[in-house]
Enzyme design. Structure first.
Site, PDB file in Angstrom:
ATOM      1  N   ASP A   1      69.191  54.818  66.042  1.00 17.87           N
ATOM      2  CA  ASP A   1      69.814  55.952  66.731  1.00 17.87           C
ATOM      3  C   ASP A   1      70.780  55.484  67.815  1.00 17.87           C
ATOM      4  OD1 ASP A   1      68.919  58.273  65.482  1.00 17.87           O
ATOM      5  OD2 ASP A   1      67.008  58.238  66.534  1.00 17.87           O
TER       6      ASP A   1
ATOM      7  N   LYS B   1      67.628  67.288  66.870  1.00 22.43           N
ATOM      8  CA  LYS B   1      68.609  66.236  66.623  1.00 22.43           C
ATOM      9  C   LYS B   1      69.969  66.611  67.200  1.00 22.43           C
ATOM     10  CE  LYS B   1      68.236  62.877  65.094  1.00 22.43           C
ATOM     11  NZ  LYS B   1      67.896  61.653  65.881  1.00 22.43           N
TER      12      LYS B   1
ATOM     13  N   HIS C   1      71.858  60.749  71.675  1.00 18.30           N
ATOM     14  CA  HIS C   1      72.126  59.368  71.244  1.00 18.30           C
ATOM     15  C   HIS C   1      73.636  59.122  71.129  1.00 18.30           C
ATOM     16  CE1 HIS C   1      67.891  58.591  70.615  1.00 18.30           C
ATOM     17  NE2 HIS C   1      67.798  59.655  69.831  1.00 18.30           N
TER      18      HIS C   1
ATOM     19  N   GLU D   1      66.653  61.854  75.539  1.00 13.02           N
ATOM     20  CA  GLU D   1      66.356  60.423  75.607  1.00 13.02           C
ATOM     21  C   GLU D   1      66.721  59.764  76.932  1.00 13.02           C
ATOM     22  OE1 GLU D   1      70.515  60.582  73.781  1.00 13.02           O
ATOM     23  OE2 GLU D   1      68.660  61.719  73.596  1.00 13.02           O
TER      24      GLU D   1
ATOM     25  N   TYR E   1      68.063  65.790  71.572  1.00 11.79           N
ATOM     26  CA  TYR E   1      68.429  64.383  71.480  1.00 11.79           C
ATOM     27  C   TYR E   1      69.923  64.297  71.173  1.00 11.79           C
ATOM     28  CZ  TYR E   1      63.513  62.961  71.252  1.00 11.79           C
ATOM     29  OH  TYR E   1      62.195  62.731  71.542  1.00 11.79           O
TER      30      TYR E   1
ATOM     31  N   ARG F   1      62.000  69.218  61.596  1.00  4.66           N
ATOM     32  CA  ARG F   1      61.487  69.605  62.905  1.00  4.66           C
ATOM     33  C   ARG F   1      62.218  70.839  63.427  1.00  4.66           C
ATOM     34  NH1 ARG F   1      62.077  63.825  65.792  1.00  4.66           N
ATOM     35  NH2 ARG F   1      63.899  63.822  64.411  1.00  4.66           N
TER      36      ARG F   1
END
Length: 368
Positions: free
Chosen positions: A270, A75, A96, A118, A94, A15
């Protein structure tokens, strides 16, 4: 603002933070965009596509970070990327962090303002930037679960939908949120025997109305989960506590009651995973076996369908990217409490309470 898009470097992550159409939107508002060479190749965008959109191509991540005020990724930053962050940077991706203390400490040390997709919220208390990837992961969970139930993959040799005269596989979905619903839709479409477990009676009622007689619902008590795990061929872990570590719903003892060749798919990996025996895997080596039960715990599941995932993610993130670029992080968060909820780290402090509690680190709220 100068917006930078580095190439993702996590294992099999194809991505990209911004598509060329998203770049066009930023350029139209007077911002500049730099993109690392090859960043879009995983979804079939050449450097020239970004140049045509108005971006500048740079040779490496170090150049992108050096020439940018805001970094837009997909990510969580890897160690080499964290080393490039400075206090002047805004990182939007993101994160996490609840399951990754070293990353949290690295981001704190950098001094950067780190906003996590998130934990950005919406008026209905949903998580709009997590939703598209939860949809993808939920749908993928049934695809990969059906695959690993096949005998040559080490599975029990069960066809998810059965055939006339042979019962379908039993699928237990733990969690009735976005991922769980999308998993159920796919499983129902493949004619599996589906039960969704949740701790909200109101949510169970909604699911019962939505799916009608296509699924069963059950309250997610410890006893009910134990019985579900024992009888299921495929268990989908789809629980979420925003910003916090996922609760461990399936214990090692429960695992021992499962049929050999059954499959667990942990969408919550995650956030640390919701099965006691889970640990993060990669697309290179996606599964492992414990007590004869196959575990699929890939931490970036949507990366396998990178093109679909990137466009879905950009649809959700672009309005926030434009707001951050146009106003700056401080003003944008002051103007939008939902965006401010996405702030996890800034000025060396943990700014999200659930993250701080999960990592046993001090929490210091951000003030506009």
């Amino acid at each position: 603002m100068r917006v930078g898009v580095p190439k993702e470097i996590k294992n099999h992550e194809y991505r990209v933070g911004l598509t060329p159409p998203s770049v066009v939107e930023l350029i139209a508002l007077g911002h500049s965009v730099t993109v690392q060479t090859g960043a879009g190749l995983g979804i079939d965008f050449e450097d020239q596509d970004y140049i045509d959109a108005g971006a500048t191509i740079l040779p490496d991540a170090a150049s992108v970070f050096a020439q940018s005020d805001m970094i837009v990724k997909v990510k969580e930053p890897q160690a080499s990327e964290i080393a490039l962050l400075e206090s002047r940077h805004v990182l939007f991706t993101y994160l996490h962090l609840a399951a990754d203390k070293p990353q949290a400490e690295g981001l704190m040390k950098s001094g950067a303002t780190c906003i996590a997709y998130e934990t950005v919220t919406a008026n209905d208390r949903s998580l709009p930037l997590l939703k598209p990837m939860s949809e993808v992961a939920g749908r993928m969970s049934i695809q990969v679960g059906a695959h690993y139930l096949e005998k040559e993959q080490g599975g029990r040799g069960v066809l998810l939908g059965g055939v006339p005269g042979v019962a379908p596989a039993r699928v237990a979905i733990l969690g009735g949120g976005v991922s769980g619903v999308n998993a159920a839709q796919m499983a129902v479409g493949m004619r599996a025997d589906v039960t969704i477990y949740d701790i909200s009676n109101a949510r169970l009622a909604e699911l019962d109305m939505f799916f009608s007689s296509q699924i069963k619902t059950a309250y997610a008590s410890k006893a009910a989960i134990a019985a579900a795990v024992k009888n299921a061929h495929l268990v989908i872990g789809a629980v979420l506590v925003p910003g916090a570590a996922a609760p461990k719903l399936v214990t090692r003892e429960m695992l021992k009651t499962m049929k050999r060749g059954s499959v667990l798919v942990d969408i919550a990996i995650d956030q640390g995973g919701c099965f006691e025996t889970s640990h993060a895997t990669t697309h290179d080596n996606p599964v492992f076996e414990v007590d004869g039960v196959i575990h699929y715990c890939v931490a970036n599941m949507p990366g396998a369908v990178a093109r679909t995932s990137t466009f879905a993610l950009n649809n959700a993130t672009l309005p926030f990217v434009l707001k951050l670029a146009s106003l700056g992080a401080e003003a944008a968060m002051a103007a939008d409490a939902h965006l401010a909820n996405g702030l996890n780290v800034s000025a060396g402090k943990i700014r999200h309470q659930a993250v701080a509690e999960a990592l046993d680190l001090p929490f210091e709220p951000w003030a506009a």
